[in-house]
Write a protein that holds these residues in place. Structure first.
Motif, PDB file in Angstrom:
ATOM      1  N   ALA A 149       1.520   9.376  -1.930  1.00 18.77           N
ATOM      2  CA  ALA A 149       0.537   8.282  -2.103  1.00 18.77           C
ATOM      3  C   ALA A 149       1.005   7.316  -3.201  1.00 18.77           C
ATOM      4  O   ALA A 149       0.945   6.093  -3.036  1.00 18.77           O
ATOM      5  CB  ALA A 149      -0.836   8.858  -2.450  1.00 18.77           C
ATOM      6  N   PHE A 150       1.503   7.858  -4.305  1.00 17.81           N
ATOM      7  CA  PHE A 150       2.000   6.991  -5.388  1.00 17.81           C
ATOM      8  C   PHE A 150       3.195   6.175  -4.891  1.00 17.81           C
ATOM      9  O   PHE A 150       3.336   5.003  -5.208  1.00 17.81           O
ATOM     10  CB  PHE A 150       2.420   7.824  -6.609  1.00 17.81           C
ATOM     11  CG  PHE A 150       1.307   8.108  -7.586  1.00 17.81           C
ATOM     12  CD1 PHE A 150       0.193   8.841  -7.192  1.00 17.81           C
ATOM     13  CD2 PHE A 150       1.365   7.656  -8.892  1.00 17.81           C
ATOM     14  CE1 PHE A 150      -0.848   9.107  -8.091  1.00 17.81           C
ATOM     15  CE2 PHE A 150       0.336   7.912  -9.801  1.00 17.81           C
ATOM     16  CZ  PHE A 150      -0.767   8.642  -9.384  1.00 17.81           C
ATOM     17  N   ALA A 151       4.054   6.811  -4.103  1.00 15.02           N
ATOM     18  CA  ALA A 151       5.286   6.147  -3.647  1.00 15.02           C
ATOM     19  C   ALA A 151       5.006   5.039  -2.640  1.00 15.02           C
ATOM     20  O   ALA A 151       5.793   4.101  -2.513  1.00 15.02           O
ATOM     21  CB  ALA A 151       6.225   7.184  -3.036  1.00 15.02           C
ATOM     22  N   SER A 152       3.883   5.164  -1.950  1.00 13.54           N
ATOM     23  CA  SER A 152       3.640   4.228  -0.844  1.00 13.54           C
ATOM     24  C   SER A 152       2.990   2.923  -1.306  1.00 13.54           C
ATOM     25  O   SER A 152       2.850   1.991  -0.515  1.00 13.54           O
ATOM     26  CB  SER A 152       2.754   4.881   0.199  1.00 13.54           C
ATOM     27  OG  SER A 152       1.468   5.046  -0.359  1.00 13.54           O
ATOM     28  N   GLY A 153       2.592   2.849  -2.574  1.00 14.17           N
ATOM     29  CA  GLY A 153       1.876   1.654  -3.022  1.00 14.17           C
ATOM     30  C   GLY A 153       0.431   1.744  -2.559  1.00 14.17           C
ATOM     31  O   GLY A 153       0.002   1.035  -1.657  1.00 14.17           O
ATOM     32  N   MET A 154      -0.295   2.652  -3.162  1.00 16.50           N
ATOM     33  CA  MET A 154      -1.644   2.989  -2.654  1.00 16.50           C
ATOM     34  C   MET A 154      -2.716   1.948  -3.003  1.00 16.50           C
ATOM     35  O   MET A 154      -2.611   1.235  -3.991  1.00 16.50           O
ATOM     36  CB  MET A 154      -2.067   4.338  -3.231  1.00 16.50           C
ATOM     37  CG  MET A 154      -2.286   4.305  -4.722  1.00 16.50           C
ATOM     38  SD  MET A 154      -3.225   5.739  -5.261  1.00 16.50           S
ATOM     39  CE  MET A 154      -2.032   6.639  -6.171  1.00 16.50           C
ATOM     40  N   LYS A 155      -3.731   1.928  -2.160  1.00 15.06           N
ATOM     41  CA  LYS A 155      -4.921   1.136  -2.480  1.00 15.06           C
ATOM     42  C   LYS A 155      -5.739   1.981  -3.450  1.00 15.06           C
ATOM     43  O   LYS A 155      -6.209   3.067  -3.103  1.00 15.06           O
ATOM     44  CB  LYS A 155      -5.714   0.871  -1.200  1.00 15.06           C
ATOM     45  CG  LYS A 155      -6.933   0.003  -1.399  1.00 15.06           C
ATOM     46  CD  LYS A 155      -7.443  -0.466  -0.053  1.00 15.06           C
ATOM     47  CE  LYS A 155      -8.800  -1.084   0.000  1.00 15.06           C
ATOM     48  NZ  LYS A 155      -9.420  -1.752  -1.043  1.00 15.06           N
ATOM     49  N   VAL A 156      -5.856   1.491  -4.674  1.00 16.28           N
ATOM     50  CA  VAL A 156      -6.493   2.290  -5.718  1.00 16.28           C
ATOM     51  C   VAL A 156      -8.011   2.145  -5.644  1.00 16.28           C
ATOM     52  O   VAL A 156      -8.767   3.113  -5.703  1.00 16.28           O
ATOM     53  CB  VAL A 156      -5.961   1.853  -7.108  1.00 16.28           C
ATOM     54  CG1 VAL A 156      -6.691   2.565  -8.221  1.00 16.28           C
ATOM     55  CG2 VAL A 156      -4.466   2.113  -7.195  1.00 16.28           C
TER      56      VAL A 156
END
Ligand code: URA
Length: 248
Positions: A149-156
């Motif tokens: 999730a961190f690597a994918s550029g997550m929607k925070v």
């Protein structure tokens, strides 16, 4: 710049001490004794000597601080102690220093203080990709899904979609130094620095940051000899590393 002002900047003397040594006749500009304190000199072009010793002009100053919890990353604050208040009166007076970006009040670790606005701006600009490395104490261990999730550029959340970030476990050595009391921990490397970003990213994965420390920024690592609240000037090599990290 006035000769007495330049001399004070180069040596850390007060203006009146600088005037005294100029009047004494022990200050030379390009090999010539100068006794007029208001003499105008071009700081980039002159060789200045004091009592025969050459002084070099330092255009900007750079400090690394191990920011302690409870201090705010600002130059002034009505309620709380600022990071600038941790400097000696002499270092604070030397230049118009400011912190490079912000760490939360409860976050500890590496914070640069400088008067170099251009480098500071580049270091905090996500476009320049300067890495910021944080170690976090967490409420639970990270999972493979969290790393993805961190690597994918997550929607925070509604306001923030993060750029891709590297999440990993700590090495044995890092863990022993960071969390001797034990518990869950992780390292995260980001290139941006939105408000509460690391805490919000972990929160988006159902985790909680219990303690956060910045370990490195722009390739410069927090000096482990610095206790919280202590600081030192960057070496020339470290300044070069910072400059290189944002050169493009
Ligand atoms: N991310 C946070 O959540 N807090 C900080 O102080 C720095 C990065």
């Amino acid at each position: 710049m006035r000769l007495d002002k330049l001399l004070a900047e180069l040596t850390g003397m007060t203006r009146s001490q600088a005037r005294d040594v100029i009047v004494k006749g022990i200050v030379c500009v390009n090999g010539e004794v100068k006794k007029v304190t208001a003499e105008q000199v071009k700081e980039e072009d002159v060789v200045l000597t004091l009592d025969g010793k050459e002084l070099t002009f330092q255009r900007y100053v750079y400090y690394m601080l191990n920011k302690p919890a409870g201090t705010v990353s600002a130059t002034q604050d009505k309620e709380s102690k600022t990071v600038l208040s941790l400097l000696s009166a002499e270092d604070r007076k030397r230049r118009n220093l400011f912190p490079v970006g912000r760490l939360d009040k409860d976050t500890e670790g590496l914070l640069f203080l400088t008067d170099d606005g251009i480098l500071s701006h580049k270091l905090i600009s996500p476009k320049k990709h300067a890495d910021k490395l944080y170690f976090a104490k967490l409420s639970r261990e990270i999972t493979k899904e969290d790393i993805a999730a961190f690597a994918s550029g997550m929607k925070v959340d509604e306001e923030l979609t993060a750029m891709p970030a590297v999440l990993r476990t700590l090495t044995e050595e890092e863990y022993a130094a960071f969390l001797p009391e034990g518990g869950a921990a992780a390292a995260v490397t980001l290139q941006e620095g939105k408000f509460h970003q690391v805490k919000r990213m972990f929160a988006a994965t159902g985790n909680e940051v219990l303690y956060l420390k910045r370990m490195a920024m722009g390739g410069v690592v927090l000096d482990e000899a610095l206790l919280p609240g202590e600081y030192r000037e960057l070496t020339n090599e470290e300044v070069l590393v910072l400059q290189k990290s944002v050169a493009e």
